[in-house]
Design a protein around this motif. Structure first.
Motif, PDB file in Angstrom:
ATOM      1  N   THR A  25      -3.718   0.918  -2.691  1.00 42.50           N
ATOM      2  CA  THR A  25      -3.433   2.354  -2.672  1.00 42.50           C
ATOM      3  C   THR A  25      -4.663   3.154  -3.067  1.00 42.50           C
ATOM      4  O   THR A  25      -4.967   4.160  -2.430  1.00 42.50           O
ATOM      5  CB  THR A  25      -2.264   2.680  -3.621  1.00 42.50           C
ATOM      6  OG1 THR A  25      -1.122   1.920  -3.196  1.00 42.50           O
ATOM      7  CG2 THR A  25      -1.922   4.155  -3.597  1.00 42.50           C
TER       8      THR A  25
ATOM      9  N   LYS B  17       0.845  -1.193   0.000  1.00 40.44           N
ATOM     10  CA  LYS B  17       0.000   0.000   0.000  1.00 40.44           C
ATOM     11  C   LYS B  17       0.878   1.240   0.000  1.00 40.44           C
ATOM     12  O   LYS B  17       1.850   1.326   0.740  1.00 40.44           O
ATOM     13  CB  LYS B  17      -0.931   0.016   1.213  1.00 40.44           C
ATOM     14  CG  LYS B  17      -1.961   1.117   1.146  1.00 40.44           C
ATOM     15  CD  LYS B  17      -2.966   0.982   2.256  1.00 40.44           C
ATOM     16  CE  LYS B  17      -4.052   2.046   2.080  1.00 40.44           C
ATOM     17  NZ  LYS B  17      -5.139   1.835   3.005  1.00 40.44           N
ATOM     18  N   GLY B  18       0.511   2.171  -0.846  1.00 43.00           N
ATOM     19  CA  GLY B  18       1.297   3.389  -1.004  1.00 43.00           C
ATOM     20  C   GLY B  18       2.005   3.400  -2.347  1.00 43.00           C
ATOM     21  O   GLY B  18       2.269   4.457  -2.907  1.00 43.00           O
TER      22      GLY B  18
END
Length: 113
Positions: free
Chosen positions: A105, A97-98
Protein backbone atom coordinates in the motif's frame (compact mmCIF):
# COMPACT_ATOMS: atom_id res chain seq x y z
CA UNK A 1 53.69 1.49 -42.62
CA UNK A 2 50.05 0.39 -42.80
CA UNK A 3 47.39 2.39 -44.53
CA UNK A 4 44.80 3.98 -42.17
CA UNK A 5 41.46 2.23 -42.12
CA UNK A 6 38.62 3.99 -43.83
CA UNK A 7 35.57 5.06 -41.84
CA UNK A 8 33.45 2.18 -43.18
CA UNK A 9 35.97 -0.40 -41.95
CA UNK A 10 36.31 1.31 -38.55
CA UNK A 11 32.52 1.41 -38.14
CA UNK A 12 32.21 -2.29 -39.05
CA UNK A 13 34.86 -3.14 -36.47
CA UNK A 14 33.06 -1.03 -33.84
CA UNK A 15 29.76 -2.79 -34.60
CA UNK A 16 31.47 -6.17 -34.28
CA UNK A 17 32.97 -5.21 -30.89
CA UNK A 18 29.58 -3.93 -29.70
CA UNK A 19 27.86 -7.12 -30.84
CA UNK A 20 30.46 -9.26 -29.07
CA UNK A 21 29.79 -7.35 -25.83
CA UNK A 22 26.01 -7.42 -26.27
CA UNK A 23 25.84 -3.63 -26.55
CA UNK A 24 22.64 -2.27 -28.03
CA UNK A 25 21.75 1.28 -28.97
CA UNK A 26 18.97 2.86 -26.90
CA UNK A 27 17.28 6.03 -28.06
CA UNK A 28 16.33 8.59 -25.41
CA UNK A 29 13.99 11.51 -25.95
CA UNK A 30 15.09 14.59 -24.03
CA UNK A 31 13.64 18.07 -23.85
CA UNK A 32 15.84 21.11 -24.46
CA UNK A 33 16.14 21.60 -20.71
CA UNK A 34 17.11 17.95 -20.15
CA UNK A 35 19.73 18.13 -22.91
CA UNK A 36 21.19 21.27 -21.32
CA UNK A 37 21.27 19.50 -17.95
CA UNK A 38 22.97 16.48 -19.51
CA UNK A 39 25.61 18.69 -21.14
CA UNK A 40 26.32 20.53 -17.89
CA UNK A 41 26.47 17.38 -15.78
CA UNK A 42 28.58 15.30 -18.13
CA UNK A 43 31.18 18.10 -18.19
CA UNK A 44 30.99 18.89 -14.48
CA UNK A 45 31.04 15.31 -13.22
CA UNK A 46 34.14 14.48 -15.27
CA UNK A 47 36.22 16.78 -13.07
CA UNK A 48 39.45 17.98 -14.61
CA UNK A 49 39.42 15.29 -17.31
CA UNK A 50 37.67 15.21 -20.64
CA UNK A 51 33.88 15.43 -20.35
CA UNK A 52 31.99 12.16 -20.24
CA UNK A 53 30.18 11.24 -23.42
CA UNK A 54 26.41 11.09 -23.06
CA UNK A 55 26.69 7.28 -23.25
CA UNK A 56 29.28 7.16 -20.46
CA UNK A 57 27.33 9.52 -18.22
CA UNK A 58 24.02 7.67 -18.63
CA UNK A 59 25.74 4.30 -18.15
CA UNK A 60 27.30 5.60 -14.92
CA UNK A 61 23.90 6.77 -13.66
CA UNK A 62 22.43 3.37 -14.47
CA UNK A 63 25.20 1.50 -12.63
CA UNK A 64 24.87 3.75 -9.57
CA UNK A 65 21.10 3.31 -9.46
CA UNK A 66 21.56 -0.47 -9.85
CA UNK A 67 23.90 -0.46 -6.84
CA UNK A 68 21.33 1.53 -4.86
CA UNK A 69 18.61 -0.96 -5.85
CA UNK A 70 20.82 -3.86 -4.74
CA UNK A 71 21.27 -2.20 -1.33
CA UNK A 72 17.51 -1.58 -1.04
CA UNK A 73 16.78 -5.20 -1.90
CA UNK A 74 19.27 -6.43 0.69
CA UNK A 75 17.65 -4.26 3.36
CA UNK A 76 14.14 -5.36 2.39
CA UNK A 77 15.17 -9.02 2.40
CA UNK A 78 15.75 -8.67 6.15
CA UNK A 79 12.14 -7.55 6.66
CA UNK A 80 8.66 -9.01 6.40
CA UNK A 81 5.35 -7.38 5.60
CA UNK A 82 3.56 -6.34 8.80
CA UNK A 83 0.26 -7.66 7.37
CA UNK A 84 1.02 -11.03 5.74
CA UNK A 85 4.47 -11.59 7.32
CA UNK A 86 5.88 -12.65 3.92
CA UNK A 87 9.42 -11.70 2.89
CA UNK A 88 9.83 -8.35 1.18
CA UNK A 89 9.83 -6.95 -1.41
CA UNK A 90 7.56 -9.63 -2.92
CA UNK A 91 5.39 -10.02 0.17
CA UNK A 92 1.89 -11.12 -0.78
CA UNK A 93 2.45 -9.94 -4.32
CA UNK A 94 -0.05 -7.15 -3.75
CA UNK A 95 -2.98 -9.39 -2.80
CA UNK A 96 -3.71 -7.12 0.17
CA UNK A 97 -2.74 -3.84 -1.50
CA UNK A 98 -5.00 -1.07 -0.32
CA UNK A 99 -5.15 -2.33 3.23
CA UNK A 100 -3.17 0.05 5.44
CA UNK A 101 -1.08 -2.73 7.02
CA UNK A 102 0.08 -4.13 3.66
CA UNK A 103 3.59 -3.12 2.58
CA UNK A 104 2.38 -2.80 -1.02
CA UNK A 105 0.00 0.00 0.00
CA UNK A 106 2.78 2.47 0.85
CA UNK A 107 6.12 0.73 1.31
CA UNK A 108 6.70 -0.07 -2.34
CA UNK A 109 6.81 3.67 -3.00
CA UNK A 110 10.13 3.76 -1.13
CA UNK A 111 11.66 1.93 -4.12
CA UNK A 112 10.53 4.54 -6.61
CA UNK A 113 13.21 7.09 -7.54
Amino acid sequence: MSKPKDSKTRKQAQRARDAALGIQRVEVRLSIREREQLETLRCTRAGAGDPYSADEYISTLLRRDWERWQQQQAELAKQTCPHCECSLPAGCGGAFKGQPECWHTQGDKTLAP
